[in-house]
Every structure is written in C-alpha cells, then in structure tokens.
Enzyme design. Sequence first.
Site, PDB file in Angstrom:
ATOM      1  N   ARG A 113       0.854  -1.186   0.000  1.00 51.25           N
ATOM      2  CA  ARG A 113       0.000   0.000   0.000  1.00 51.25           C
ATOM      3  C   ARG A 113       0.884   1.228   0.000  1.00 51.25           C
ATOM      4  O   ARG A 113       1.933   1.239   0.637  1.00 51.25           O
ATOM      5  CB  ARG A 113      -0.839   0.061   1.285  1.00 51.25           C
ATOM      6  CG  ARG A 113      -1.760  -1.078   1.526  1.00 51.25           C
ATOM      7  CD  ARG A 113      -3.021  -0.981   0.747  1.00 51.25           C
ATOM      8  NE  ARG A 113      -3.693   0.298   0.896  1.00 51.25           N
ATOM      9  CZ  ARG A 113      -4.614   0.751   0.045  1.00 51.25           C
ATOM     10  NH1 ARG A 113      -4.945   0.052  -1.012  1.00 51.25           N
ATOM     11  NH2 ARG A 113      -5.198   1.914   0.247  1.00 51.25           N
ATOM     12  N   HIS A 128      12.477  -2.756  -0.204  1.00 45.69           N
ATOM     13  CA  HIS A 128      12.062  -2.894  -1.607  1.00 45.69           C
ATOM     14  C   HIS A 128      13.025  -3.857  -2.319  1.00 45.69           C
ATOM     15  O   HIS A 128      14.242  -3.731  -2.174  1.00 45.69           O
ATOM     16  CB  HIS A 128      12.078  -1.525  -2.300  1.00 45.69           C
ATOM     17  CG  HIS A 128      11.656  -1.621  -3.729  1.00 45.69           C
ATOM     18  ND1 HIS A 128      10.327  -1.774  -4.094  1.00 45.69           N
ATOM     19  CD2 HIS A 128      12.372  -1.640  -4.878  1.00 45.69           C
ATOM     20  CE1 HIS A 128      10.255  -1.885  -5.410  1.00 45.69           C
ATOM     21  NE2 HIS A 128      11.481  -1.801  -5.914  1.00 45.69           N
TER      22      HIS A 128
END
Length: 216
Positions: free
Chosen positions: A91, A109
């Site tokens: 999100r 990430h």
Amino acid sequence: MLSLGVLCSGSGTNLQAILDACASGELDARVKLVLCNKPAVMALERAKRAGVPSRVLSHRDAPSREEYDAVLVTALREAGVELVVLAGFLRLVTPVLLEAFPDRVINIHPALLPSFPGLDGQQQALAYGVTITGCTVHLVDAGMDTGPILAQAAVPVLDGDDRDTLARRVLRQEHRLLVEVIRWFVEGRVWVERAEGQRPRVWVDGRRRAFWSDEP
Ligand code: GRF
C-alpha cells in the site's frame, strides 16, 4: 528496547527475520503489533506463533487512503510503536502516517532503487536485463519507493535465473539488510540531513554505510 510495528500484506518472511532477531537478542527490540491489510495471510500466522499481537485492518473499509492511515496510526500509537516497518506492505502511505512517525517509517524494496520501483522489482530487473540487482531499505515518503535510501545490498543476476530463483536470492539479502537497518535505529545511529533544494540524505555514525554485496 525499541518498540516496532510491522505492516505486511503477505507471506511475512521479512517479519519472520525481525521476529527471529528480536527473539535471539540480535535486536534489542520488540514487535508490539503486526498489522495486515489482508486476512488469512501467512504473516498473521507468524505473528501468532511468536505470541505477537496482530490485527487485520482492511483498506477496503476506509473511504480514503488518509482515513485508512488514520486507523493505522491509532492502532500503532495504542501499541506504543516507535518505529514502523513496512515489510511487504503493498500500500502507498500518506502524510497522515508519515507525520505521526516522522523519519520513523521504513520500507524494504526488492530492487536497487531508484531502479524498478513499484510492484515486482525482481521481475522488472530480469525483464530489463540488468546484471546486478538487489534490495533497498529506505525511509518512506509520500511517493512510491522514493524516500531517502538507508542501505542497499547488491545481488547478481545469474545466467538461467527466473523470477523465482532471483527473488529467493534477493529475499535472503532483504532479511539481513532489514534487520541491520533496524539495529541502527535501535542504537540511535541514524541521522537525516535535510538541506534546501536537495534530497534528504541518511547518515549512520556520520558516514554513508549504505552498501554491501553478497558476492564473495
Ligand atoms: C519482499 O520481496 C518485499 O521486498 C516486497 O514483497 C516481498 C514480501 O516478502 N515488497 P515477505 O512478505 O516479507 O515474505
């Protein structure tokens, strides 16, 4: 001892790395709350097994991103969370969360940012044809994977790699890197430099300790 809140959407192997590091004493921290935006994901099972409180807060129940983040903030504050870790949380967050925890929201990430932001950084790297990819832990800002970089680990793309073999090797580095960066916060070693007209920069012990590689 630092109080952590971990936000997940799926399998939660990064959450597991954090839970293990807390349990072994490698991290002087405790996960006070695991929040998931989806029900029945493995991350919830991992929290349960570790005896850590967890909640499912569905974004579908909130009329806007901001109102959803306000719900997250309430839950995180109630749990006494000091550092918010987005670990596979699919999100985008808003200033509502970021302003509640200034410079205390981090994300992992699976690519070397600023390359391959967004979904499936591993597949993006493979499709582009890079020979080195990796993972990045960064402070979160309101953009998608755009916040100041805390640390990166490099992972070579090998001949014959497919999305899954590459993702597995990247994931091993994610687990190491995320725990290492959380330790920097636990030990109070992170300083964010903000200068007019420049991207904020993160320093650890006054140095840029931002890189390692899994190459021997
Ligand atoms: C990781 O690759 C993470 O970087 C990405 O989604 C994956 C989540 O893995 N955002 P897990 O849920 O921690 O196992």
